[in-house]
Design an enzyme around this catalytic site. Structure first.
Site, mmCIF file in Angstrom:
data_model
loop_
_atom_site.group_PDB
_atom_site.id
_atom_site.type_symbol
_atom_site.label_atom_id
_atom_site.label_comp_id
_atom_site.label_asym_id
_atom_site.label_seq_id
_atom_site.Cartn_x
_atom_site.Cartn_y
_atom_site.Cartn_z
ATOM 1 N N ASN A 155 1.000 -1.552 0.103
ATOM 2 C CA ASN A 155 0.337 -0.119 0.135
ATOM 3 C C ASN A 155 0.827 1.019 -0.023
ATOM 4 O OD1 ASN A 155 0.858 -0.383 2.496
ATOM 5 N ND2 ASN A 155 -0.947 0.451 3.393
ATOM 6 N N LYS A 178 12.168 -7.831 1.303
ATOM 7 C CA LYS A 178 11.150 -8.766 0.520
ATOM 8 C C LYS A 178 9.772 -7.683 0.284
ATOM 9 C CE LYS A 178 6.953 -11.241 0.569
ATOM 10 N NZ LYS A 178 6.633 -10.808 -1.134
ATOM 11 N N PRO A 179 9.981 -6.598 -1.028
ATOM 12 C CA PRO A 179 8.484 -6.314 -1.222
ATOM 13 C C PRO A 179 7.038 -7.120 -1.618
ATOM 14 C CG PRO A 179 9.669 -6.216 -3.149
ATOM 15 C CD PRO A 179 10.598 -7.241 -2.316
ATOM 16 N N ALA A 180 5.684 -6.810 -1.227
ATOM 17 C CA ALA A 180 5.016 -7.375 -1.436
ATOM 18 C C ALA A 180 4.934 -7.800 -3.159
ATOM 19 C CB ALA A 180 3.589 -6.386 -1.502
ATOM 20 N N SER A 232 -0.027 -7.056 7.361
ATOM 21 C CA SER A 232 -1.212 -7.550 7.941
ATOM 22 C C SER A 232 -1.218 -8.501 9.225
ATOM 23 C CB SER A 232 -2.198 -7.995 7.429
ATOM 24 O OG SER A 232 -1.181 -9.849 7.506
ATOM 25 N N GLU A 253 5.051 -3.327 11.968
ATOM 26 C CA GLU A 253 4.265 -2.264 12.039
ATOM 27 C C GLU A 253 2.431 -3.175 11.521
ATOM 28 O OE1 GLU A 253 4.388 0.198 12.813
ATOM 29 O OE2 GLU A 253 6.253 0.713 13.699
ATOM 30 N N LEU A 254 1.588 -3.667 12.775
ATOM 31 C CA LEU A 254 0.700 -3.983 11.701
ATOM 32 C C LEU A 254 -0.479 -3.422 11.732
ATOM 33 C CD1 LEU A 254 1.838 -7.032 14.542
ATOM 34 C CD2 LEU A 254 2.403 -6.692 12.123
ATOM 35 N N CYS A 287 -2.360 2.145 6.888
ATOM 36 C CA CYS A 287 -3.059 2.111 8.099
ATOM 37 C C CYS A 287 -3.842 2.147 9.079
ATOM 38 C CB CYS A 287 -1.899 1.057 9.284
ATOM 39 S SG CYS A 287 -0.353 1.806 8.226
ATOM 40 N N GLU A 387 -10.242 -5.093 9.730
ATOM 41 C CA GLU A 387 -9.112 -3.159 9.158
ATOM 42 C C GLU A 387 -10.263 -3.666 7.278
ATOM 43 O OE1 GLU A 387 -5.879 -4.632 8.279
ATOM 44 O OE2 GLU A 387 -5.193 -2.098 8.732
HETATM 45 P P1 NAP Z 1 0.041 -8.289 4.134
HETATM 46 O O1 NAP Z 1 -0.644 -9.517 3.450
HETATM 47 O O2 NAP Z 1 0.651 -9.046 5.697
HETATM 48 O O3 NAP Z 1 1.855 -8.362 3.390
HETATM 49 C C1 NAP Z 1 2.822 -8.351 4.036
HETATM 50 C C2 NAP Z 1 3.905 -8.765 3.242
HETATM 51 O O4 NAP Z 1 4.497 -9.934 3.628
HETATM 52 C C3 NAP Z 1 3.973 -8.254 1.624
HETATM 53 O O5 NAP Z 1 5.200 -9.109 0.830
HETATM 54 C C4 NAP Z 1 3.227 -10.563 1.342
HETATM 55 O O6 NAP Z 1 4.110 -10.831 0.363
HETATM 56 C C5 NAP Z 1 4.063 -10.634 3.227
HETATM 57 N N1 NAP Z 1 3.537 -11.914 3.421
HETATM 58 C C6 NAP Z 1 2.819 -12.827 3.246
HETATM 59 N N2 NAP Z 1 2.314 -13.776 3.940
HETATM 60 C C7 NAP Z 1 3.913 -14.081 4.652
HETATM 61 C C8 NAP Z 1 4.847 -15.128 5.178
HETATM 62 N N3 NAP Z 1 4.039 -16.083 5.981
HETATM 63 N N4 NAP Z 1 5.744 -15.729 5.673
HETATM 64 C C9 NAP Z 1 6.284 -14.187 4.934
HETATM 65 N N5 NAP Z 1 5.269 -12.840 4.673
HETATM 66 C C10 NAP Z 1 4.855 -12.937 3.898
HETATM 67 O O7 NAP Z 1 -0.027 -7.425 4.356
HETATM 68 P P2 NAP Z 1 -0.805 -6.186 2.632
HETATM 69 O O8 NAP Z 1 -2.057 -7.274 2.543
HETATM 70 O O9 NAP Z 1 0.848 -6.264 2.097
HETATM 71 O O10 NAP Z 1 -0.894 -4.660 3.501
HETATM 72 C C11 NAP Z 1 -1.991 -4.460 4.184
HETATM 73 C C12 NAP Z 1 -1.694 -4.628 5.700
HETATM 74 O O11 NAP Z 1 -0.748 -3.487 6.580
HETATM 75 C C13 NAP Z 1 -2.525 -3.850 6.366
HETATM 76 O O12 NAP Z 1 -3.561 -4.772 7.622
HETATM 77 C C14 NAP Z 1 -2.789 -2.588 7.117
HETATM 78 O O13 NAP Z 1 -2.390 -2.374 7.537
HETATM 79 C C15 NAP Z 1 -0.925 -3.471 6.936
HETATM 80 N N6 NAP Z 1 0.145 -1.976 7.235
HETATM 81 C C16 NAP Z 1 0.510 -1.702 8.364
HETATM 82 C C17 NAP Z 1 1.311 -0.585 8.139
HETATM 83 C C18 NAP Z 1 1.940 0.173 9.666
HETATM 84 O O14 NAP Z 1 3.291 1.075 9.693
HETATM 85 N N7 NAP Z 1 1.609 -0.266 10.473
HETATM 86 C C19 NAP Z 1 1.690 0.475 6.929
HETATM 87 C C20 NAP Z 1 1.268 -0.066 6.416
HETATM 88 C C21 NAP Z 1 0.566 -1.172 5.903
HETATM 89 P P3 NAP Z 1 3.093 -11.118 -0.927
HETATM 90 O O15 NAP Z 1 3.101 -10.196 -1.143
HETATM 91 O O16 NAP Z 1 3.814 -12.536 -1.421
HETATM 92 O O17 NAP Z 1 1.990 -12.401 -0.172
#
Ligand code: NAP
Length: 483
Positions: A155, A178-180, A232, A253-254, A287, A387
């Site tokens: 995001n 590792k980016p998304a 997340s 940072e979740l 977030c 969320e």
């Molecule tokens: P996500 O599904 O948790 O993914 C984030 C990152 O983790 C991606 O690079 C993803 O890779 C990777 N990932 C997923 N499963 C994994 C695993 N089992 N092992 C290692 N890496 C893994 O989150 P998102 O949908 O990208 O982002 C949205 C979330 O981020 C929301 O919950 C938001 O609130 C939160 N967020 C928090 C902050 C903060 O500062 N607190 C800032 C921005 C966003 P892939 O893309 O390859 O699946």
């Protein structure tokens, strides 16, 4: 970056190499149009492991440099990102969908973390502690943690990376990022600029592909000392458990579920404008986006009316078109979640006063959702608990201050909260009573490089920003010198 638009696979950055990956390439699409914009390397475990080897090899020489020298490298990277701001912003809009003005803003925001880390790195020192025995010298030294594995979400594809690699590099750590999977191009562009800035190969590695392959070595390779994750809460929990195997340091940072409280003495125009910016930026995919609006009864109708009016000015479309303020949702899964939340709210008695439907925009993908305002929100609604990550504003009326704070705190999340009031005593009480890491008082855009950013409860561990972030990338070593 070679590969974009050409069908050639864009390589991951593994030390000095561009690695095309042994697995079928990631296909990167513009979420606004579904057009394929690039194919990017999908690495397998061993390839990601090699990036860690490079980071480990680069660590000694990098940490041996002076803090001033490392800071100068960050300054050069910042200058290059400023030079390429338009290119980087366009790339972000294409792979992530956000309006170009927001993408430009994110590049500036991303650069601000490099600027700040450079300054903090220059003045990072230890302490001499008065001893209780004559002749002894007690020293607290700060040393780099070591190789840091960094995992970031889609995001904010640039800022979430620089917020971590800036301080990590300033402290003398090396990184594997590792980016998304949806947004690797912004990450790779930063990696290329780091090399151009004279940061030695191996200090910043960018590994792309599926988590099961790419992130697995982060928890197994003996050189990795820390995992810093933004994403997340669900995935954060999994990573925290994995990190326990080698007792890795973690920063998390979740997710968030921000309450936005409007008291009846508030400047309603300021509150409505803040609400609109906070809720609809990045189509609600942030977030710290407001997820629950709590409005005191006396001003509820007027606040909703003002917000609805401002929402009327939001224009959805492809982010690169002038005047667009709402881009697409990132993927079909995200759209389905928003729709499910709105249907659930309707079924539970919510009144959709604006929006409430996906948008059919000529020539664009079926992935846009109308800015939506829902009155009569209740605690049993999914959007009140989870969320939504979309452009939906549920509003609930409250009577008393204590009720508002209790409702605001009634969640497992604790990232950001907002309160609008003209009463200074109330502002203090409420700010202190909210169980959130970030509280915006009469302000809906609190994030800035010099302030601590992070969550309480299940929104995370640790802080990014300010001088506090340096604690995340340094070990404190105590040296007791007998003379
Ligand atoms: P996500 O599904 O948790 O993914 C984030 C990152 O983790 C991606 O690079 C993803 O890779 C990777 N990932 C997923 N499963 C994994 C695993 N089992 N092992 C290692 N890496 C893994 O989150 P998102 O949908 O990208 O982002 C949205 C979330 O981020 C929301 O919950 C938001 O609130 C939160 N967020 C928090 C902050 C903060 O500062 N607190 C800032 C921005 C966003 P892939 O893309 O390859 O699946």
């Amino acid at each position: 970056m070679s590969g974009e638009h050409t069908g050639e696979v864009v390589g991951a950055l593994v030390g000095p190499d561009r690695v095309r990956g042994s697995r079928p390439a990631l296909v990167i699409r513009d979420p606004a149009t579904d057009e394929v914009i690039a194919r990017v390397a999908s690495l397998e475990r061993a390839e990601s492991g090699r990036a860690i080897d490079h980071a480990a090899a680069a660590l000694g020489p990098w940490r041996a440099r002076t803090a001033m020298d490392r800071a100068s490298c960050l300054d050069r990277l910042a200058a290059l990102m400023r030079r390429d701001k338009e290119r980087l912003a366009l790339l972000m809009t294409r792979e992530q969908g956000k309006p170009l003005a927001e993408a430009r803003g994110e590049i500036e925001y991303a650069v601000s973390f490099l600027d700040w880390a450079s300054l903090e790195g220059r003045r990072l020192g230890g302490e001499v502690i008065p001893a209780s025995v004559p002749g002894k010298r007690l020293l607290a030294l700060r040393q780099p943690v070591g190789v840091c594995a960094i995992i970031t979400p889609w995001n904010f594809p640039s800022a979430m990376i620089t917020r971590k690699i800036g301080p990590a590099l300033a402290c003398g750590c090396t990184v594997v990022v590792k980016p998304a999977e949806q947004t690797p191009l912004s990450a790779l562009a930063i990696g290329e600029l780091a090399l151009e800035a004279g940061i030695p190969p191996g200090v910043v590695n960018i590994v792309t592909g599926a988590p099961a392959e790419v992130a697995a070595p982060f928890f197994e390779h003996p050189a990795v000392r820390k995992v810093s994750f933004t994403g997340s809460t669900e995935v954060g929990r999994v990573l925290m458990a994995q990190a326990s195997g080698r007792v890795l340091r973690v920063s998390l940072e979740l997710g968030g579920h921000a309450p936005f409280i409007v008291f009846d003495d508030a400047d309603l125009e300021a509150a409505a404008r803040g609400a609109c910016a906070c809720k609809f930026r990045n189509a609600g995919q942030a977030c710290i986006s407001a997820n629950r609006f709590l409005v005191q009864r006396r001003v509820a109708t007027e606040f909703s009316g003002r917000l609805a009016m401002l929402m009327g000015d939001l224009r959805a479309g492809r982010g690169s078109e002038p005047g667009v303020s709402i881009g697409p949702l990132i993927d079909d899964h995200a759209l389905a979640k928003v729709e499910a939340h709105v249907e659930d709210a309707r079924a539970r008695g919510g009144r959709v006063v604006r929006g409430g439907t996906r948008l059919a925009l000529r020539g664009l993908a079926d992935r846009f959702y109308a800015p939506t305002l829902i009155e009569g929100a209740t605690s049993d609604m999914r959007m009140w608990q989870e969320e939504t990550f979309g452009p939906v504003a549920p509003v609930r009326v409250f009577e008393h201050e204590s009720e508002a704070v209790a409702l605001a705190n009634d969640t497992e999340y604790g990232l950001a909260a907002y309160a609008f009031t003209r009463d200074a005593a109330r502002a203090w009480r409420v700010a202190e009573g909210l169980e959130y890491g970030i509280v915006g008082v009469n302000d809906a855009l609190p994030s800035t490089a010099q302030a601590p950013f992070g969550g309480m409860k299940q929104s995370g561990l640790g802080r990014e920003g300010g001088h506090w972030v340096m604690d995340e990338y340094t070990e404190l070593k105590y040296v007791c010198w007998g003379g």
